[in-house]
Structures are given as C-alpha cells and as structure tokens.
Design a protein around this motif. Structure first.
Motif, PDB file in Angstrom:
ATOM      1  N   LEU A 414       0.820  -1.209   0.000  1.00  0.00           N
ATOM      2  CA  LEU A 414       0.000   0.000   0.000  1.00  0.00           C
ATOM      3  C   LEU A 414       0.855   1.262   0.000  1.00  0.00           C
ATOM      4  N   ALA A 415       2.049   1.180   0.593  1.00  0.00           N
ATOM      5  CA  ALA A 415       2.924   2.361   0.632  1.00  0.00           C
ATOM      6  C   ALA A 415       3.283   2.816  -0.782  1.00  0.00           C
ATOM      7  N   ARG A 416       3.527   1.855  -1.714  1.00  0.00           N
ATOM      8  CA  ARG A 416       3.855   2.215  -3.097  1.00  0.00           C
ATOM      9  C   ARG A 416       2.683   2.929  -3.760  1.00  0.00           C
ATOM     10  N   LEU A 417       1.483   2.417  -3.489  1.00  0.00           N
ATOM     11  CA  LEU A 417       0.292   3.041  -4.080  1.00  0.00           C
ATOM     12  C   LEU A 417       0.095   4.449  -3.560  1.00  0.00           C
ATOM     13  N   ARG A 418       0.301   4.626  -2.268  1.00  0.00           N
ATOM     14  CA  ARG A 418       0.128   5.962  -1.687  1.00  0.00           C
ATOM     15  C   ARG A 418       1.167   6.933  -2.214  1.00  0.00           C
ATOM     16  N   ALA A 419       2.417   6.434  -2.437  1.00  0.00           N
ATOM     17  CA  ALA A 419       3.474   7.312  -2.957  1.00  0.00           C
ATOM     18  C   ALA A 419       3.174   7.771  -4.369  1.00  0.00           C
ATOM     19  N   ALA A 420       2.518   6.915  -5.158  1.00  0.00           N
ATOM     20  CA  ALA A 420       2.219   7.258  -6.547  1.00  0.00           C
ATOM     21  C   ALA A 420       0.841   7.885  -6.715  1.00  0.00           C
ATOM     22  N   ASP A 421       0.107   7.992  -5.648  1.00  0.00           N
ATOM     23  CA  ASP A 421      -1.281   8.457  -5.750  1.00  0.00           C
ATOM     24  C   ASP A 421      -1.348   9.901  -6.213  1.00  0.00           C
ATOM     25  N   ASP A 422      -2.172  10.129  -7.232  1.00  0.00           N
ATOM     26  CA  ASP A 422      -2.368  11.495  -7.725  1.00  0.00           C
ATOM     27  C   ASP A 422      -3.731  12.044  -7.299  1.00  0.00           C
ATOM     28  N   GLY A 423      -4.304  11.451  -6.268  1.00  0.00           N
ATOM     29  CA  GLY A 423      -5.556  11.973  -5.732  1.00  0.00           C
ATOM     30  C   GLY A 423      -6.734  11.054  -5.905  1.00  0.00           C
ATOM     31  N   TRP A 424      -6.547   9.921  -6.664  1.00  0.00           N
ATOM     32  CA  TRP A 424      -7.712   9.061  -6.860  1.00  0.00           C
ATOM     33  C   TRP A 424      -7.402   7.571  -6.770  1.00  0.00           C
ATOM     34  N   LEU A 425      -6.132   7.194  -6.768  1.00  0.00           N
ATOM     35  CA  LEU A 425      -5.797   5.775  -6.761  1.00  0.00           C
ATOM     36  C   LEU A 425      -6.239   5.083  -5.456  1.00  0.00           C
ATOM     37  N   VAL A 426      -5.892   5.660  -4.322  1.00  0.00           N
ATOM     38  CA  VAL A 426      -6.224   5.051  -3.032  1.00  0.00           C
ATOM     39  C   VAL A 426      -7.737   4.990  -2.845  1.00  0.00           C
ATOM     40  N   ASP A 427      -8.443   6.070  -3.195  1.00  0.00           N
ATOM     41  CA  ASP A 427      -9.903   6.069  -3.057  1.00  0.00           C
ATOM     42  C   ASP A 427     -10.536   5.034  -3.980  1.00  0.00           C
ATOM     43  N   THR A 428      -9.970   4.875  -5.180  1.00  0.00           N
ATOM     44  CA  THR A 428     -10.502   3.877  -6.112  1.00  0.00           C
ATOM     45  C   THR A 428     -10.372   2.470  -5.537  1.00  0.00           C
ATOM     46  N   LEU A 429      -9.201   2.150  -4.998  1.00  0.00           N
ATOM     47  CA  LEU A 429      -9.011   0.833  -4.404  1.00  0.00           C
ATOM     48  C   LEU A 429      -9.952   0.628  -3.226  1.00  0.00           C
ATOM     49  N   TYR A 430     -10.140   1.643  -2.401  1.00  0.00           N
ATOM     50  CA  TYR A 430     -11.008   1.533  -1.227  1.00  0.00           C
ATOM     51  C   TYR A 430     -12.438   1.191  -1.642  1.00  0.00           C
ATOM     52  N   GLU A 431     -12.989   1.918  -2.600  1.00  0.00           N
ATOM     53  CA  GLU A 431     -14.364   1.660  -3.008  1.00  0.00           C
ATOM     54  C   GLU A 431     -14.490   0.319  -3.742  1.00  0.00           C
ATOM     55  N   TRP A 432     -13.460  -0.061  -4.498  1.00  0.00           N
ATOM     56  CA  TRP A 432     -13.494  -1.349  -5.193  1.00  0.00           C
ATOM     57  C   TRP A 432     -13.527  -2.502  -4.185  1.00  0.00           C
ATOM     58  N   LEU A 433     -12.760  -2.346  -3.112  1.00  0.00           N
ATOM     59  CA  LEU A 433     -12.753  -3.374  -2.072  1.00  0.00           C
ATOM     60  C   LEU A 433     -14.076  -3.407  -1.299  1.00  0.00           C
ATOM     61  N   ARG A 434     -14.674  -2.256  -1.133  1.00  0.00           N
ATOM     62  CA  ARG A 434     -15.932  -2.187  -0.387  1.00  0.00           C
ATOM     63  C   ARG A 434     -17.116  -2.714  -1.199  1.00  0.00           C
ATOM     64  N   HIS A 435     -16.975  -2.795  -2.510  1.00  0.00           N
ATOM     65  CA  HIS A 435     -18.065  -3.271  -3.373  1.00  0.00           C
ATOM     66  C   HIS A 435     -17.559  -4.426  -4.233  1.00  0.00           C
ATOM     67  N   PRO A 436     -17.207  -5.554  -3.623  1.00  0.00           N
ATOM     68  CA  PRO A 436     -16.635  -6.663  -4.386  1.00  0.00           C
ATOM     69  C   PRO A 436     -17.626  -7.213  -5.420  1.00  0.00           C
ATOM     70  N   GLY A 437     -17.119  -7.360  -6.661  1.00  0.00           N
ATOM     71  CA  GLY A 437     -17.963  -7.908  -7.715  1.00  0.00           C
ATOM     72  C   GLY A 437     -19.035  -6.977  -8.215  1.00  0.00           C
ATOM     73  N   ASP A 438     -19.017  -5.720  -7.803  1.00  0.00           N
ATOM     74  CA  ASP A 438     -20.052  -4.763  -8.226  1.00  0.00           C
ATOM     75  C   ASP A 438     -19.388  -3.459  -8.659  1.00  0.00           C
ATOM     76  N   PRO A 439     -18.747  -3.461  -9.849  1.00  0.00           N
ATOM     77  CA  PRO A 439     -18.047  -2.254 -10.289  1.00  0.00           C
ATOM     78  C   PRO A 439     -18.964  -1.049 -10.469  1.00  0.00           C
ATOM     79  N   ARG A 440     -20.219  -1.298 -10.807  1.00  0.00           N
ATOM     80  CA  ARG A 440     -21.132  -0.168 -10.971  1.00  0.00           C
ATOM     81  C   ARG A 440     -21.349   0.567  -9.641  1.00  0.00           C
ATOM     82  N   ALA A 441     -21.521  -0.190  -8.554  1.00  0.00           N
ATOM     83  CA  ALA A 441     -21.703   0.440  -7.240  1.00  0.00           C
ATOM     84  C   ALA A 441     -20.435   1.176  -6.814  1.00  0.00           C
ATOM     85  N   ALA A 442     -19.272   0.572  -7.057  1.00  0.00           N
ATOM     86  CA  ALA A 442     -18.008   1.233  -6.707  1.00  0.00           C
ATOM     87  C   ALA A 442     -17.834   2.509  -7.511  1.00  0.00           C
ATOM     88  N   ALA A 443     -18.163   2.445  -8.824  1.00  0.00           N
ATOM     89  CA  ALA A 443     -18.049   3.638  -9.670  1.00  0.00           C
ATOM     90  C   ALA A 443     -19.014   4.728  -9.205  1.00  0.00           C
TER      91      ALA A 443
END
Length: 487
Positions: A414-443
C-alpha cells in the motif's frame, strides 16, 4: 435563606446577570439612600446613583449591589465590588425598578416559606380570570411561541379558533397564519401596548391583544375574544395587567430553567458513569424499559444548539431526557417508542448516532456506542445522516480491528500506491474493495463511469503488485485503508 446566585437563578437571565460573584446569603431588598445604613444580607438597588463606586464601598456588608448599565459594566465599579467582597449584579437596562422590587421580594418570600412558588403570585389561571373580568371577555395567556399557558372561564362565548387553541394547548398553524397575514405578530414585536384585530370572514371573532414584556423582551401575550371595539379605559385596564403577568412568566421560566439544569446534570452523570443510573432514571422519570442514548452533532453556534435543545425537549410522546456534553446533545429515549419518534422529528442537516438499547443502569455504555457510531459518520465511513450502532456493526468490526492492530498501514504494497497516488488511486481501491464484484456500485460511490473505474483499477493492480483475487489480500488492504481513514 437564599444565596445571591439562587436569587439570580430564580429571577432569570432576562433581568439579572452576575458581574462580580460573591457567595452571600440574602435577607432583604432595599433601595440605596444617602445616610441609610446597609445591613448584612441586603440586596441594595442603585435606583438613582451619583457615584456607583462609593455606593459599592458603602455596601461592603451587603449581599449584593444591583446596578444598570453603564454603571454595572465599569471596571472601577467591578474592582470596588471585588475589594469589598460584595456581589455586583447587572440589571437589564429596560427593567422597571418597581417591578424588580416586587419580583425580588416574592422570591425571598418563597425562599423563606421553603416553597418554589410564592403565594403572592398565585396561579396563572386565576390571573387569566382576573384579566377576563377587567376586559369583560374570555382570555388566554400565551408564551412567545403561541403555546397556551392559562385561560379564563367563559370560553363558551368564543369561536372555533379559540376552542382549537385551548384543546391543543397552542394556536393552530392555520389560525397563526391568518393572524400573521394581518400583521398581528409584527405589531407584537414592535412593542404596541394593545392590538385590536377586527372580525374575520371565516367567523373568527375580534381579538384584543396585549404583549407581555419585561426588560425589552417579548415574553408572551394575552388574547381576549371581544364582541367588537373595546372602550379605551377598559383596554388600558387590560394592558395594566401585563406587568404582573410578566413577573409570573419570568418566575415560570426561571423555575423551568432550574429544572432543566438539574435534569441535564443527572443525564450527564449517568452518561459519564459517575452517578447511579437507577437514581437518575428515578429522578428523570424514565420508564423501566430499554433505552437508547442518542448523540446529535449540534449545528455551529450557540443559537443552533439552543434551537435544537428546545426542539428535543419539546418531546415526541414521552419527553426525552437531554443534556449538552462536550459540544454534543445527548438524548435518552425509550427504544420501542421514543427512538423512532425522535429519529423522525430531528431536523435536516445534523448527524445523529444511537447506541444500542440498554437497561437504565448501563446508559454510559450506550453513550460510548453512540459516540463510536458518530465517529463513523464524521469520518464518512457510513452513510448519513443517521447511524445506529447495531446497524453498522460490520464497519465497526473493521475499525476496531484496525485500531487494535497498531501501525499496519505501512506494511506491504500500500505504501507504493500511496506514494504514486495522484488523488484518486487510493480512493478507487477503497471503493473497489468495499463493493466486491459490483463495479457499478463502486463507480457510483466515486461518481465516475464503470469504464473509468476499470481503467483506474488496472493501474492500481500494476502498482500494488499483489494478487487482488486473493481474499486475504483484499481483507488486509481494506483493513489498512480503514485504518488510514479512521486516523
């Protein structure tokens, strides 16, 4: 005997404010006069003062000196009071000295009788009857929010609007709207002595209205249902009753304020676990059923807090016990009836969290759960504006695990992701994990298109370099992200 603070509390903040405190007992009320000795325990009224500093010095034995602005606010006067050890009380500039003497003597008489209400004040209903006799018409006495406090006899001579008012103990909304459209409440706020409202087309009879004021504040009003215009002498006599009613309303307010403060102290002790929950429940008249503690994030500013407190203490069904603690309002409500009603009645724009239903001896535990659920709301980790502890248990489990785990966010990719984050990578992963198998809900949670989510997740997978199909990896990453958000 009663203390200076006790007198100020009973009279209320509308008229009196402690400028310099002193813990002395009060025995009598006197008006300052040159050459008149001051006895211990006197409340000395500076009605006409040439030198307030000298007056305070001469009253060193008194319980308190009462002065109006600007005398009460002068630094030299305050310093003299502090040196003399006498209390200095500021009297509202618009207060009548004669009314204040009458009110103070009533407070002292009540204290001497060890009673909460002086016989001199009698009863608001008897006062309404007296006012009705003066104006020869049925009368209601109402507070500033159009709630009926008392009414006279002979209400059978009135109209449907008056009957509805008395039955509901407040003026109905449609009746209020009619009087408001005729400018009645505007005239009340402008300080007119009497207001006459002619008969209306819907059958509402004429009204003679007298505002009830004290110290420049509108405390309420008296409404007489009259057959037509009232002679000037009778109208003036009706208005003369207003100052006496004002004293009653001030005493009523002071008594209610004292009761509210006592209730709030009991609630605070029960919520903090410093007092007996059973004792608090008995004194607060809480039913022997499970109760929830509800935490309400108060709108900014003292005005918002007071408005919300008033709304909560109006009650829905059984009145809830309410206290202000650490910038939050807490209400203790029965689970089966009080909580659903309170949940419905709360205004928009506030965050509300409820603990689990508990026995009244365990209110401190329910308060802690309400605080925990409110923290989730404030962090944006559960949808608002209401969070119930036993309904958000899944998020609570993750949070408790994350907090207990220590510094876990620095472990793994996760440290690598946070270092490269341009403002949306970490949030994208968080919502994707919170909505497994449901990309529409995560989006939808990110307010982006599902194709954009897939593009971003491809980049996230490349940076993380771990198998996101592995459930343990997903769980570990979610715990790490929850930990970051929690802290």
């Amino acid at each position: 005997m009663i203390s200076v603070r006790g007198v100020v509390d009973r009279v209320g903040p509308t008229l009196l404010r402690v400028a310099v405190p002193a813990d002395r007992q009060v025995a009598d009320v006197v008006i300052a006069e040159r050459g008149r000795p001051v006895a211990a325990g006197d409340l000395v009224l500076g009605v006409s003062v040439a030198d307030p500093v000298e007056l305070v010095r001469a009253c060193a034995e008194a319980a308190a000196v009462l002065l109006k602005p600007p005398h009460a606010t002068r630094s030299a006067v305050r310093a003299a009071a502090e040196r003399a050890g006498v209390a200095l009380i500021e009297v509202h500039t618009g207060t009548s000295w004669a009314q204040l003497v009458w009110l103070l003597r009533s407070v002292l008489d009540a204290a001497a009788d060890e009673s909460d209400a002086s016989p001199e004040f009698g009863d608001l209903f008897r006062l309404a009857d007296a006012a009705a006799a003066v104006v020869d018409a049925p009368v209601t006495i109402e507070d500033a929010n159009s709630r009926v406090l008392a009414y006279s006899a002979r209400q059978d001579r009135t109209d449907p609007a008056r009957v509805s008012t008395i039955m509901g103990r407040r003026v109905p909304d449609d009746v209020l709207a009619r009087f408001r459209s005729r400018g009645v409440f505007r005239d009340l706020s402008r300080g007119r002595t009497t207001i006459f409202v002619p008969a209306q087309k819907d059958g509402t009879l004429p009204r003679l209205i007298v505002p009830i004021r004290m110290g420049g504040e509108l405390l309420g009003s008296m409404w007489a249902v009259v057959p037509g215009p009232v002679p000037e002498e009778r109208s003036a006599a009706f208005a003369d009753a207003a100052p006496v009613v004002a004293l009653h309303l001030l005493r009523r307010r002071a008594r209610e304020d004292a009761e509210r403060r006592r209730s709030a102290e009991l609630v605070r002790a029960a919520l903090e676990g410093t007092g007996s929950g059973r004792l608090a429940a008995a004194e607060l008249d809480l039913a022997d059923v499970p109760h929830r503690v509800v935490a309400v994030d108060v709108p900014a500013g003292e005005g918002g807090r007071l408005a919300l407190l008033e709304r909560l203490t109006e009650g829905v069904g059984r009145r809830p016990a309410v206290a202000d603690l650490h910038g939050l309002l807490y209400a203790v409500v029965p689970d089966a009836e009080g909580w659903p009603a309170l949940r419905t009645a709360l205004p928009e724009g506030v965050l509300v969290a409820a603990g689990t239903p508990v026995d009244v001896a365990e209110l401190a535990r329910s308060r802690g759960e309400a605080d925990e659920a409110l923290a989730l709301l404030r962090a944006g980790l559960v949808p608002g504006p209401v969070a119930v502890h036993d309904e958000v248990w899944a998020v609570l489990v993750l949070h408790r695990a994350a907090v207990a785990a220590g510094p876990v966010a620095e472990v793994g990719p996760l440290a690598r992701l946070r270092a490269a984050d341009d403002g949306w990578l970490v949030d994208t992963l968080y919502e994707w994990l919170r909505h497994p198998g449901d990309p529409r809900a995560a989006a939808a949670a990110l307010s982006i298109h599902p194709n954009t989510l897939r593009y971003r997740m491809a980049k996230v997978s490349e940076l993380v370099g771990a198998d996101l199909a592995d459930p343990d990896v997903r769980l570990a990453l979610l715990v790490q992200l929850v930990t970051l958000r929690w802290r």
